[in-house]
Design an enzyme around this catalytic site. Structure first.
Site, PDB file in Angstrom:
ATOM      1  N   ASP A 409       0.862  -1.187   0.000  1.00  0.00           N
ATOM      2  CA  ASP A 409       0.000   0.000   0.000  1.00  0.00           C
ATOM      3  C   ASP A 409       0.900   1.238   0.000  1.00  0.00           C
ATOM      4  O   ASP A 409       2.108   1.138   0.238  1.00  0.00           O
ATOM      5  CB  ASP A 409      -0.870  -0.041   1.264  1.00  0.00           C
ATOM      6  CG  ASP A 409      -1.915   1.071   1.307  1.00  0.00           C
ATOM      7  OD1 ASP A 409      -2.252   1.627   0.244  1.00  0.00           O
ATOM      8  OD2 ASP A 409      -2.391   1.373   2.427  1.00  0.00           O
ATOM      9  N   GLU A 412       2.764   4.820  -4.046  1.00  0.00           N
ATOM     10  CA  GLU A 412       2.802   5.769  -5.182  1.00  0.00           C
ATOM     11  C   GLU A 412       4.141   6.494  -5.250  1.00  0.00           C
ATOM     12  O   GLU A 412       4.574   6.779  -6.368  1.00  0.00           O
ATOM     13  CB  GLU A 412       1.639   6.756  -5.052  1.00  0.00           C
ATOM     14  CG  GLU A 412       0.273   6.135  -5.212  1.00  0.00           C
ATOM     15  CD  GLU A 412      -0.156   5.266  -4.008  1.00  0.00           C
ATOM     16  OE1 GLU A 412       0.287   5.562  -2.887  1.00  0.00           O
ATOM     17  OE2 GLU A 412      -0.904   4.312  -4.217  1.00  0.00           O
ATOM     18  N   ASP A 486      -9.050   3.379  -2.525  1.00  0.00           N
ATOM     19  CA  ASP A 486     -10.066   3.829  -1.576  1.00  0.00           C
ATOM     20  C   ASP A 486     -11.358   4.301  -2.231  1.00  0.00           C
ATOM     21  O   ASP A 486     -11.639   5.499  -2.320  1.00  0.00           O
ATOM     22  CB  ASP A 486      -9.486   4.924  -0.683  1.00  0.00           C
ATOM     23  CG  ASP A 486      -8.317   4.414   0.140  1.00  0.00           C
ATOM     24  OD1 ASP A 486      -8.167   3.178   0.244  1.00  0.00           O
ATOM     25  OD2 ASP A 486      -7.544   5.242   0.654  1.00  0.00           O
TER      26      ASP A 486
HETATM   27  O1  MIG Z   1      -4.320   6.199   4.082  1.00  0.00           O
HETATM   28  O2  MIG Z   1      -3.530   1.006   5.707  1.00  0.00           O
HETATM   29  O3  MIG Z   1      -5.940   2.157   0.373  1.00  0.00           O
HETATM   30  O4  MIG Z   1      -6.841  -0.044   1.823  1.00  0.00           O
HETATM   31  O5  MIG Z   1      -6.770   0.140   4.610  1.00  0.00           O
HETATM   32  C1  MIG Z   1      -4.778   4.968   4.515  1.00  0.00           C
HETATM   33  C2  MIG Z   1      -4.687   1.732   5.844  1.00  0.00           C
HETATM   34  C3  MIG Z   1      -3.763   3.896   4.225  1.00  0.00           C
HETATM   35  C4  MIG Z   1      -4.943   3.037   2.327  1.00  0.00           C
HETATM   36  C5  MIG Z   1      -5.405   1.823   1.625  1.00  0.00           C
HETATM   37  C6  MIG Z   1      -6.413   1.112   2.482  1.00  0.00           C
HETATM   38  C7  MIG Z   1      -5.803   0.766   3.812  1.00  0.00           C
HETATM   39  C8  MIG Z   1      -5.312   2.039   4.491  1.00  0.00           C
HETATM   40  N1  MIG Z   1      -4.366   2.728   3.630  1.00  0.00           N
END
Ligand code: MIG
Length: 817
Positions: A409, A412, A486
């Site tokens: 996650d 980017e 999200d």
């Molecule tokens: O800014 O790890 O898209 O699936 O649950 C939040 C917490 C960071 C974004 C991900 C989401 C995840 C969340 N993450």
């Protein structure tokens, strides 16, 4: 919040006209081995042939010695410039040069260096009318299209299937703001577009991982592609069919490797399951309720202060024991791993990164640091092989606990600062060829997932790894599955997931899906039921939601919704032999598993922008209900004969029908000629696989069809050594007869499958017999024999049982008597 003030009359910007330069007239065309170099007045274009149907064009602005043109590609590309094919030649007329590469002809206009791509019949397919740039060397390429052009691909974007009238930015972005149609950039950047015009479709892939733009809006009959930094390096990808374009694109950027079985099961997630007891309780609930589930995710709370490669000692005191207990229940764990490493002198990972010089640095040599979950963090420089290896090997921490999948996650990378990402002037070592972050921003996520997948592979003892990623670039399919970030618990977002995932599929990324039920905001029982129905037939199937939202496990809204979720998750498990075969096909030829109708019916104007229904493979139509309180919907059935999967009702295609769809029904249609493998549902892919495979053959009296059935151990890489079974199934109906052929193309795997039960559905009502197989007295009797058939006249259903074929060709000849 924006108010009307945002559109104050004083705010209208007058666009400044930027000075534009272009390559100018052609001065010479030189044949340099595998390159054709077009020298213009103000720059060069190097053209090369990659493989059948693929021509690369790279622009060099200004002076460049022809002998040392840099033809390196990004990591996205796996197929590189090849020799010119035998018979290639360059001809010249008064106005043009023609490079004939045998299957593609490239015509370059002397007057202005514009390029046309022609097929073998001298039909023009694509036209790059100009390449021009401004003082900053930001290049714009204009592709002439037509008023009838449709655009597909472009990766993960909001909006509908057809991108005509849209404009997109390629810049991997963490967008928590609601994903609305006007958002130009999300987490993934796949700079690949398919143009489907009246003539042959073609693709353009721009291999530039910096910021770029695709504009199908400003001009109704043209598409412009613009880069900000780096090279303008593009590939023309010919058809002649839409499917060829997709398949060829994946020749260039690679294909998904076959995921483990369990990765195709149902996955349950939540930001976050907070501790060991909660996770175990969740797993038990799935088992008590008999809802199949293969994976539970651990979101950021499992870590010690959000430090990657740690477990919180209070919340998860015994992770290894927990994993073992979960495995007993048939459940695997996939933990989240973000790229940000907490700046903390006492934290080993940070120490190793600092000592090894593994973090991305600003120009002055000081690591770039920015705030994410753990506080101020540093970011590994995945452009360096050494760093990727270090990172990959760190995953031993997880594999030693029995973990085989990782969730990437925030890659980017997302940073909680003004630009929302790493400063663009941060440097990447890039194995000795330093580049700024701005030039390779869109590669960061891919490189992280690559390091992760390769690291897992090194430490999994021959098991297949699974990586899920949020960010990516062209080629990400080689390393990871993609979830679409999200979204929200909005009906609109459920509907949007279809075109988004369909276009991901057309962009070479077959294994993707949204958070089922929606991540942010609050789902409702009805939305969860409908979304689970749909999501159960998406390639990637995970329910996930955010910490402040209402809980959305399948049982949170009472028995009716629970039953619906269970039934459809079970349907996924019943269809696993079918889905798995489609995954394997996709790994072989790059075609998506979940397909827009346009891919199979490219000539049918009804489907140019049809994206509220989709195909699985080429013969199952899925038509979800994506509005509340709705128990009917229109469905378009294309050419052919179709059956309602639930009721058996028959339809002739090229027709819109009104489907009856009360809450427990998601309309499904199967095409006559389909051969669908399926089996019993199991709680988990870890359960013993059923001994019987069912093949449902959809007949009509005049249908024909094929299916390639694939099976292997679903877990290891042994299939790469030939440990798999592959069957070529085909059916053909003629007057009063049906021939089914089962060719064992490969028998390399001993499964515990014993029998196949072949069910012929919708045969025209007559009497039947099957040559060379024994008739039994009733359907029940089939249970007690290895081989035989029974015909049930009332229902017209003919059932044949055989032993799972090994080497021989099995011919089944059904005749009416
Ligand atoms: O800014 O790890 O898209 O699936 O649950 C939040 C917490 C960071 C974004 C991900 C989401 C995840 C969340 N993450």
């Amino acid at each position: 919040m924006l108010t009307s003030e945002a559109i104050s009359p004083d705010k209208v910007k007058i666009e400044k006209k930027v000075e534009a330069y272009s390559i100018g007239k052609v001065v010479s065309v030189e044949n340099k081995g595998n390159l054709v170099v077009v020298q213009g007045e103000n720059g060069k274009m190097a053209l090369s042939k990659i493989s059948k149907g693929i021509v690369r064009v790279k622009l060099f602005i200004g002076e460049h010695p022809t002998d040392s043109l840099d033809m390196k590609t990004t990591v996205a590309v796996v197929k590189h410039d090849s020799e010119q094919p035998d018979g290639a030649s360059i001809k010249e007329t008064d106005t043009v040069f023609i490079w004939d590469t045998v299957d593609v002809k490239v015509e370059i206009t002397k007057e202005n260096s514009s390029i046309r791509f022609l097929d073998v019949n001298e039909q023009m397919v694509a036209e790059n009318v100009s390449l021009h740039w401004d003082v900053n060397k930001a290049v714009t390429g204009v592709f002439q299209t037509s008023l009838n052009a449709h655009y597909y691909g472009l990766g993960e974007k909001t909006g509908f299937l057809d991108k005509r009238g849209e404009r997109y930015e390629m810049w991997n972005s963490d967008v928590f703001a609601p994903h609305v149609p006007e958002i130009e950039a999300l987490y993934q950047s796949i700079p690949f577009v398919i143009v489907h015009d009246q003539t042959s479709p073609y693709g353009i892939f721009l291999d530039n991982p910096g910021r770029s733009f695709f504009d199908m809006r400003s001009q109704a009959d043209a598409m412009t592609v613009r880069t900000e930094t780096g090279a303008f390096d593009y590939y023309y990808i010919a058809g002649p069919k839409l499917k060829d374009v997709v398949s060829q694109y994946t020749t260039l950027t690679g294909r998904m490797s076959l995921p483990p079985h369990w990765a195709i099961g149902y996955h349950q997630s939540r930001y976050s399951y907070m501790n060991q007891d909660e996770v175990l309780e969740l797993a038990r609930t799935f088992r008590e309720k008999g809802i199949p589930c293969d994976v539970i995710y651990l979101d950021i709370h499992y870590m010690d202060g959000y430090r990657v490669f740690t477990f919180d000692p209070v919340r998860f005191p015994k992770p290894k024991e927990m994993m073992a207990e979960l495995k007993e229940m048939g459940i695997r764990v996939v933990p989240i791993v973000d790229p940000g490493v907490k700046v903390d002198g006492n934290y080993t990972i940070y120490q190793q990164g600092t000592n090894g010089n593994y973090f991305c640095k600003k120009q002055d040599g000081v690591p770039f640091m920015g705030p994410v979950w753990p506080g101020i963090s540093a970011f590994p420089d995945f452009t360096e092989d050494e760093v990727s290896e270090w990172w990959g090997d760190l995953h031993r921490f997880y594999t030693e606990m029995g973990i085989e999948g990782i969730w990437n996650d925030m890659n980017e990378p997302a940073v909680f600062n003004e630009s929302k990402t790493m400063d663009v002037d941060t440097m990447h070592g890039n194995n000795g060829n330093p580049v700024t972050h701005g030039e390779i921003h869109n590669l960061y996520g891919l490189l992280m997932s690559k390091a992760t997948a390769e690291g897992l592979k090194r430490h999994l003892d021959g098991h297949r790894p699974f990586v899920l990623t949020r960010a990516g670039y062209a080629g990400i399919q080689r390393y990871a599955a993609v979830w679409t970030g999200d979204n929200r618990s909005f009906w609109e977002h459920m509907a949007m997931a279809m075109p988004m995932v369909l276009n991901l599929g057309l962009s070479g990324i077959p294994f993707s899906g949204p958070d089922i039920g929606g991540f942010a905001h609050h789902t409702s029982g009805e939305l969860l039921a409908r979304w689970t129905q749909m999501g159960a037939l998406f390639p990637y199937c995970r329910n996930h939601s955010e910490l402040s939202s209402i809980r959305q496990e399948p049982w949170q809204f009472g028995p009716e919704v629970e039953k619906i979720c269970k039934d459809y998750i079970e349907l996924r498990y019943k269809w696993l032999p079918f889905l798995y075969s489609l995954f394997r096909e996709s790994a072989e030829n790059g075609l998506p598993i979940m397909r827009p109708l346009i891919l199979e019916y490219p000539e049918d104007p009804n489907v140019f922008n049809l994206c509220d229904q989709f195909l699985l493979g080429d013969s199952v139509i899925v038509a979800p209900v994506y509005r509340p309180n709705t128990d009917h919907r229109a469905v378009y059935l294309p050419e052919g004969t179709w059956y309602n999967y639930w009721t058996g009702e028959k339809y002739e295609g090229k027709n819109h029908i009104l489907a009856n769809a009360p809450l427990h029904t998601m309309p499904l249609y199967v095409k006559a000629g389909a051969i669908m493998p399926n089996t019993e549902s199991v709680p988990s892919t870890m359960s013993e696989s059923p001994e019987n495979l069912q093949l449902t053959v959809y007949c009509s009296g005049s249908a024909n069809g094929v299916f390639e059935l694939y099976e292997d151990d679903g877990l290891t890489l042994a299939y790469e050594q030939g440990v798999f079974n592959l069957f070529d199934l085909s059916m053909k109906e003629t007057e009063g007869q049906l021939n089914l052929e089962i060719k064992t193309k490969k028998h390399g795997y001993e499964s515990n499958r014993k029998h196949w039960t072949i069910q012929f559905k919708h045969l025209p009502i007559k009497d039947y017999r099957i040559e060379d197989f024994a008739a039994v007295s009733n359907k029940e009797a089939l249970n007690h024999t290895d081989s035989g058939w029974y015909y049930e006249k009332e229902t017209g259903e003919l059932t044949l049982k055989i032993e799972q074929p090994k080497k021989e060709l099995v011919r089944v000849n059904v005749r009416s008597v």
